[in-house]
Motif scaffolding. Sequence first.
Motif, PDB file in Angstrom:
ATOM      1  N   LEU A  26      10.202   6.550   1.336  1.00 26.67           N
ATOM      2  CA  LEU A  26       9.942   8.285   1.589  1.00 26.67           C
ATOM      3  C   LEU A  26       9.994   8.639   0.134  1.00 26.67           C
ATOM      4  O   LEU A  26      11.126   8.720  -0.091  1.00 26.67           O
ATOM      5  CB  LEU A  26      10.369   8.795   2.773  1.00 26.67           C
ATOM      6  N   HIS A  27       8.999   9.059  -0.635  1.00 26.53           N
ATOM      7  CA  HIS A  27       9.322   9.481  -2.000  1.00 26.53           C
ATOM      8  C   HIS A  27       8.602  11.076  -1.914  1.00 26.53           C
ATOM      9  O   HIS A  27       7.586  11.307  -1.177  1.00 26.53           O
ATOM     10  CB  HIS A  27       8.546   8.685  -2.898  1.00 26.53           C
ATOM     11  N   LEU A  28       9.268  11.804  -2.600  1.00 28.45           N
ATOM     12  CA  LEU A  28       8.807  13.029  -2.889  1.00 28.45           C
ATOM     13  C   LEU A  28       8.476  13.584  -4.388  1.00 28.45           C
ATOM     14  O   LEU A  28       9.337  13.325  -5.236  1.00 28.45           O
ATOM     15  CB  LEU A  28       9.924  14.238  -2.339  1.00 28.45           C
ATOM     16  N   ASP A  29       7.301  13.789  -4.523  1.00 26.28           N
ATOM     17  CA  ASP A  29       7.054  14.207  -6.144  1.00 26.28           C
ATOM     18  C   ASP A  29       7.452  15.839  -5.865  1.00 26.28           C
ATOM     19  O   ASP A  29       6.635  16.595  -5.319  1.00 26.28           O
ATOM     20  CB  ASP A  29       5.401  14.203  -6.254  1.00 26.28           C
ATOM     21  N   GLY A  30       8.621  16.125  -6.276  1.00 27.73           N
ATOM     22  CA  GLY A  30       9.036  17.542  -6.330  1.00 27.73           C
ATOM     23  C   GLY A  30       8.991  18.185  -7.777  1.00 27.73           C
ATOM     24  O   GLY A  30       9.872  18.689  -8.391  1.00 27.73           O
TER      25      GLY A  30
ATOM     26  N   ARG B  91       4.157   0.418   2.555  1.00 27.17           N
ATOM     27  CA  ARG B  91       5.265   0.116   2.253  1.00 27.17           C
ATOM     28  C   ARG B  91       5.829   1.680   1.811  1.00 27.17           C
ATOM     29  O   ARG B  91       7.123   1.863   1.931  1.00 27.17           O
ATOM     30  CB  ARG B  91       5.381  -0.471   1.137  1.00 27.17           C
ATOM     31  N   LEU B  92       5.024   2.667   1.531  1.00 31.16           N
ATOM     32  CA  LEU B  92       5.695   3.946   0.757  1.00 31.16           C
ATOM     33  C   LEU B  92       4.703   4.957   1.099  1.00 31.16           C
ATOM     34  O   LEU B  92       3.489   4.902   0.964  1.00 31.16           O
ATOM     35  CB  LEU B  92       5.940   3.676  -0.546  1.00 31.16           C
ATOM     36  N   ILE B  93       5.220   6.062   1.362  1.00 34.66           N
ATOM     37  CA  ILE B  93       4.709   7.424   1.598  1.00 34.66           C
ATOM     38  C   ILE B  93       5.075   8.371   0.407  1.00 34.66           C
ATOM     39  O   ILE B  93       6.191   8.539   0.151  1.00 34.66           O
ATOM     40  CB  ILE B  93       5.209   8.094   2.988  1.00 34.66           C
ATOM     41  N   SER B  94       4.132   8.788  -0.209  1.00 37.94           N
ATOM     42  CA  SER B  94       4.592   9.715  -1.311  1.00 37.94           C
ATOM     43  C   SER B  94       3.951  11.220  -0.898  1.00 37.94           C
ATOM     44  O   SER B  94       2.906  11.142  -0.804  1.00 37.94           O
ATOM     45  CB  SER B  94       4.100   9.280  -2.675  1.00 37.94           C
ATOM     46  N   LEU B  95       4.989  12.376  -0.976  1.00 38.25           N
ATOM     47  CA  LEU B  95       4.550  13.453  -0.557  1.00 38.25           C
ATOM     48  C   LEU B  95       4.789  14.456  -1.847  1.00 38.25           C
ATOM     49  O   LEU B  95       5.505  14.146  -2.862  1.00 38.25           O
ATOM     50  CB  LEU B  95       5.223  14.124   0.676  1.00 38.25           C
ATOM     51  N   GLU B  96       4.080  15.456  -1.849  1.00 35.02           N
ATOM     52  CA  GLU B  96       4.288  16.445  -2.987  1.00 35.02           C
ATOM     53  C   GLU B  96       4.756  17.773  -2.333  1.00 35.02           C
ATOM     54  O   GLU B  96       4.066  18.366  -1.432  1.00 35.02           O
ATOM     55  CB  GLU B  96       2.979  16.524  -3.730  1.00 35.02           C
TER      56      GLU B  96
ATOM     57  N   GLU C 107       0.811  -1.069  -0.105  1.00 35.29           N
ATOM     58  CA  GLU C 107       0.054   0.063   0.047  1.00 35.29           C
ATOM     59  C   GLU C 107       0.799   1.304   0.035  1.00 35.29           C
ATOM     60  O   GLU C 107       2.007   1.296   0.894  1.00 35.29           O
ATOM     61  CB  GLU C 107      -1.021  -0.062   1.266  1.00 35.29           C
ATOM     62  N   VAL C 108       0.404   2.342  -0.810  1.00 34.88           N
ATOM     63  CA  VAL C 108       1.002   3.637  -0.815  1.00 34.88           C
ATOM     64  C   VAL C 108       0.236   4.564  -0.238  1.00 34.88           C
ATOM     65  O   VAL C 108      -1.058   4.588  -0.312  1.00 34.88           O
ATOM     66  CB  VAL C 108       1.219   3.891  -2.345  1.00 34.88           C
ATOM     67  N   ILE C 109       0.807   5.347   0.814  1.00 32.68           N
ATOM     68  CA  ILE C 109       0.159   6.441   1.381  1.00 32.68           C
ATOM     69  C   ILE C 109       0.458   7.639   0.764  1.00 32.68           C
ATOM     70  O   ILE C 109       1.425   8.218   0.750  1.00 32.68           O
ATOM     71  CB  ILE C 109       0.584   6.489   3.048  1.00 32.68           C
ATOM     72  N   CYS C 110      -0.803   8.372   0.436  1.00 34.61           N
ATOM     73  CA  CYS C 110      -0.737   9.696  -0.017  1.00 34.61           C
ATOM     74  C   CYS C 110      -1.753  10.583   0.165  1.00 34.61           C
ATOM     75  O   CYS C 110      -2.742  10.181   0.628  1.00 34.61           O
ATOM     76  CB  CYS C 110      -0.160   9.783  -1.527  1.00 34.61           C
ATOM     77  N   GLU C 111      -1.613  11.880   0.058  1.00 39.21           N
ATOM     78  CA  GLU C 111      -2.726  12.847   0.334  1.00 39.21           C
ATOM     79  C   GLU C 111      -3.852  12.838  -1.124  1.00 39.21           C
ATOM     80  O   GLU C 111      -3.218  12.271  -2.222  1.00 39.21           O
ATOM     81  CB  GLU C 111      -2.033  14.221   0.193  1.00 39.21           C
ATOM     82  N   GLU C 112      -5.060  13.074  -0.835  1.00 38.10           N
ATOM     83  CA  GLU C 112      -6.043  12.783  -1.875  1.00 38.10           C
ATOM     84  C   GLU C 112      -5.780  13.644  -3.039  1.00 38.10           C
ATOM     85  O   GLU C 112      -6.177  13.324  -4.024  1.00 38.10           O
ATOM     86  CB  GLU C 112      -7.301  13.049  -1.386  1.00 38.10           C
ATOM     87  N   LEU C 113      -5.120  14.974  -2.686  1.00 36.63           N
ATOM     88  CA  LEU C 113      -4.848  15.526  -4.027  1.00 36.63           C
ATOM     89  C   LEU C 113      -3.792  15.389  -4.909  1.00 36.63           C
ATOM     90  O   LEU C 113      -3.408  16.074  -5.942  1.00 36.63           O
ATOM     91  CB  LEU C 113      -5.009  17.178  -3.871  1.00 36.63           C
ATOM     92  N   SER C 114      -2.942  14.393  -4.501  1.00 42.33           N
ATOM     93  CA  SER C 114      -1.809  14.063  -4.995  1.00 42.33           C
ATOM     94  C   SER C 114      -1.461  13.593  -6.478  1.00 42.33           C
ATOM     95  O   SER C 114      -2.541  13.102  -6.896  1.00 42.33           O
ATOM     96  CB  SER C 114      -1.020  12.856  -4.430  1.00 42.33           C
TER      97      SER C 114
END
Length: 337
Positions: free
Chosen positions: A165-169, A130-135, A75-82
């Motif tokens: 921990l991944h960043l969409d930069g 498994r993973l957090i993806s932030l923006e 499972e990937v955890i992210c914010e709903e607007l990602s």
Amino acid sequence: MIDFRSDTVTLPTPEMLAFMHQAPVGDDVFGEDPSINALEAKSASLFGMEAGLFCPSGTMTNQLAIKTHTQAGDEVICEELSHVYQYEGGGIASNSGCSVKLLQGNRGRITSSQLLGAINPEDVHKPISRLISLENTCNRGGGACYDFKEFEEIQKIAKTHHLGLHLDGARIFNAIVHKKEDSKQYGKVFDSISICLSKGLGAPVGSVLVGDAAFIKKARRWRKVFGGGMRQAGSLAAAGIYALDHHVDRLKQDHQKALLIKDALVKKDFVTEVFEVETNIVIAKIEGKYNATQLAQTLKEKNILVIAMTPALVRFVLHLDITDEMLSTTIATIEKL
Ligand SMILES: *Cc1c(COP(=O)(O)O)cnc(C)c1O
């Protein structure tokens, strides 16, 4: 046309084109394109990372990162607007076979305590978190920036729970310039970062994924599988090198212009709210004399392009190709509406 639809619409400058034209090239699938190698090394070192991977799009760098961090069933955890969830065609499911846990944040940003509540316990019923993806900045959040301390808190939790921990930069340089951050801080917190060269930086094509050497080696294999291995693409990488050298500091000008658009909008009675402007994106709530779609249409008739994101929200994105003159024309037009 004065085009505020996105910062992807910029055209390469004559100086960028000249730099692209002289770039040495080779076969990048063989690892022999000097310009791509230089861009990858430069991007990695900017963020204090070991290695980089040049890709045609930010969707590809994000999707490769997710693929490399996860296994099917995770499972990937992210914010709903990602962007990774909203605008990548369901790639998390189709490319990586992962489920998604969506968090409702503040203009795209989550907190460490929200994250803590989203991590699944060790239980055969549950997918493995498994993973957090932030923006950063958050696109749908109107260019909102994280407070760096929040990243550090999130990192602590990620470490404790063995999460990537991944960043969409895509617009990380807008955040860095606005918050006066050091790009190397980011490499200390994130396992992987995707940066876009074709947004505010003004390159025609390209994104770079940075991470440690073993991670990028795996991602390079997946890039080939995804069909993203390019050959003599060094001219495109050269545009990225030129953009990193010449188009980062000037992002401040886009941020200043965004504030002036906001000032013009708040005076109108059909604008009920303008999100706080931190970087180059202005999102306004429209109601009354126009809805967002009608406002976008009215502006289009006056040669100004904006996006109606929903029937109530209109978005202006500032970029390299919006001149001072275009800005004054736009403000004068808004004043007359
Ligand atoms: C634009 C964007 C991307 C990448 O988009 P591409 O068009 O595939 O390059 C990724 N994340 C965010 C937040 C974006 O705005």
